[in-house]
Design a protein around this motif. Structure first.
Motif, PDB file in Angstrom:
ATOM      1  N   UNK A   1     -15.518 -13.287  -5.107  1.00 43.55           N
ATOM      2  CA  UNK A   1     -14.419 -12.618  -3.758  1.00 43.55           C
ATOM      3  C   UNK A   1     -15.076 -11.237  -4.437  1.00 43.55           C
ATOM      4  N   UNK A   2     -15.249 -10.291  -3.361  1.00 44.95           N
ATOM      5  CA  UNK A   2     -15.807  -9.128  -2.921  1.00 44.95           C
ATOM      6  C   UNK A   2     -14.937  -8.233  -3.387  1.00 44.95           C
ATOM      7  N   UNK A   3     -15.022  -7.472  -4.901  1.00 49.67           N
ATOM      8  CA  UNK A   3     -13.969  -6.087  -4.732  1.00 49.67           C
ATOM      9  C   UNK A   3     -14.670  -5.136  -3.742  1.00 49.67           C
ATOM     10  N   UNK A   4     -13.015  -4.838  -2.780  1.00 54.84           N
ATOM     11  CA  UNK A   4     -13.236  -3.342  -2.696  1.00 54.84           C
ATOM     12  C   UNK A   4     -11.975  -2.896  -2.428  1.00 54.84           C
ATOM     13  N   UNK A   5     -11.759  -1.813  -3.210  1.00 55.66           N
ATOM     14  CA  UNK A   5     -10.930  -0.929  -3.924  1.00 55.66           C
ATOM     15  C   UNK A   5     -11.687  -0.050  -4.913  1.00 55.66           C
ATOM     16  N   UNK A   6     -10.226   0.918  -4.933  1.00 57.01           N
ATOM     17  CA  UNK A   6     -10.611   1.843  -5.404  1.00 57.01           C
ATOM     18  C   UNK A   6     -11.464   1.799  -7.026  1.00 57.01           C
ATOM     19  N   UNK A   7     -10.923   0.800  -7.427  1.00 61.32           N
ATOM     20  CA  UNK A   7     -11.590   0.509  -8.882  1.00 61.32           C
ATOM     21  C   UNK A   7     -13.027   0.660  -8.570  1.00 61.32           C
ATOM     22  N   UNK A   8     -13.247  -0.699  -7.860  1.00 58.78           N
ATOM     23  CA  UNK A   8     -15.388  -0.359  -7.772  1.00 58.78           C
ATOM     24  C   UNK A   8     -15.806   0.601  -7.115  1.00 58.78           C
ATOM     25  N   UNK A   9     -14.470   2.118  -6.203  1.00 60.92           N
ATOM     26  CA  UNK A   9     -15.063   3.124  -6.061  1.00 60.92           C
ATOM     27  C   UNK A   9     -15.602   3.837  -7.531  1.00 60.92           C
ATOM     28  N   UNK A  10     -14.329   3.700  -8.198  1.00 62.51           N
ATOM     29  CA  UNK A  10     -14.643   4.514  -9.738  1.00 62.51           C
ATOM     30  C   UNK A  10     -15.541   4.382 -10.067  1.00 62.51           C
ATOM     31  N   UNK A  11     -16.546   2.938 -10.491  1.00 60.18           N
ATOM     32  CA  UNK A  11     -17.141   2.664 -10.823  1.00 60.18           C
ATOM     33  C   UNK A  11     -18.710   2.957 -10.748  1.00 60.18           C
ATOM     34  N   UNK A  12     -18.304   2.794  -9.059  1.00 58.63           N
ATOM     35  CA  UNK A  12     -19.691   3.285  -8.571  1.00 58.63           C
ATOM     36  C   UNK A  12     -19.768   5.561  -8.748  1.00 58.63           C
ATOM     37  N   UNK A  13     -18.808   5.282  -8.206  1.00 61.78           N
ATOM     38  CA  UNK A  13     -18.644   6.931  -8.759  1.00 61.78           C
ATOM     39  C   UNK A  13     -19.225   7.140 -10.189  1.00 61.78           C
ATOM     40  N   UNK A  14     -18.595   6.743 -11.395  1.00 62.32           N
ATOM     41  CA  UNK A  14     -19.548   6.218 -12.578  1.00 62.32           C
ATOM     42  C   UNK A  14     -20.757   6.287 -12.685  1.00 62.32           C
TER      43      UNK A  14
END
Length: 93
Positions: free
Chosen positions: A17-30
């Motif tokens: 399942x594709x994660x598309x959430x603030x959590x994914x955004x935060x991981x990308x940010x990091x």
């Protein structure tokens, strides 16, 4: 997702399942604001650093180039969330 596509692994990735959430955004940010030695990088500097390390036409260079707008969006959404959280904290909310 972008690198999996370049490597011909989209079908295998589709099993998850594709994660598309603030959590994914935060991981990308990091990931996209930290250099290879753990130093703090601005997003554009991090992208440039990756593109210099990998030659034009390589899987990583191509994937990062294609993903750049998506990654920039994740960075912006995270920065917006951080700003809102700081504002709420400053206002005692």
């Amino acid at each position: 997702m972008y690198e999996a596509e370049q490597r011909g692994l989209s079908a295998e990735l589709a099993a998850y399942e594709r994660e598309d959430s603030p959590l994914l955004d935060a991981l990308i940010y990091a990931d996209m604001t930290t250099g290879p030695a753990g130093q703090s990088f601005a997003f554009e500097r991090r992208i440039d650093e990756i593109l210099v390390r990998y030659e034009v036409g390589s899987v990583v260079h191509t994937a990062i180039s294609k993903a750049r707008p998506y990654l920039a969006g994740a960075i912006q959404r995270t920065q917006d969330r951080l700003t809102r959280a700081a504002d709420q904290s400053a206002n005692g909310l």
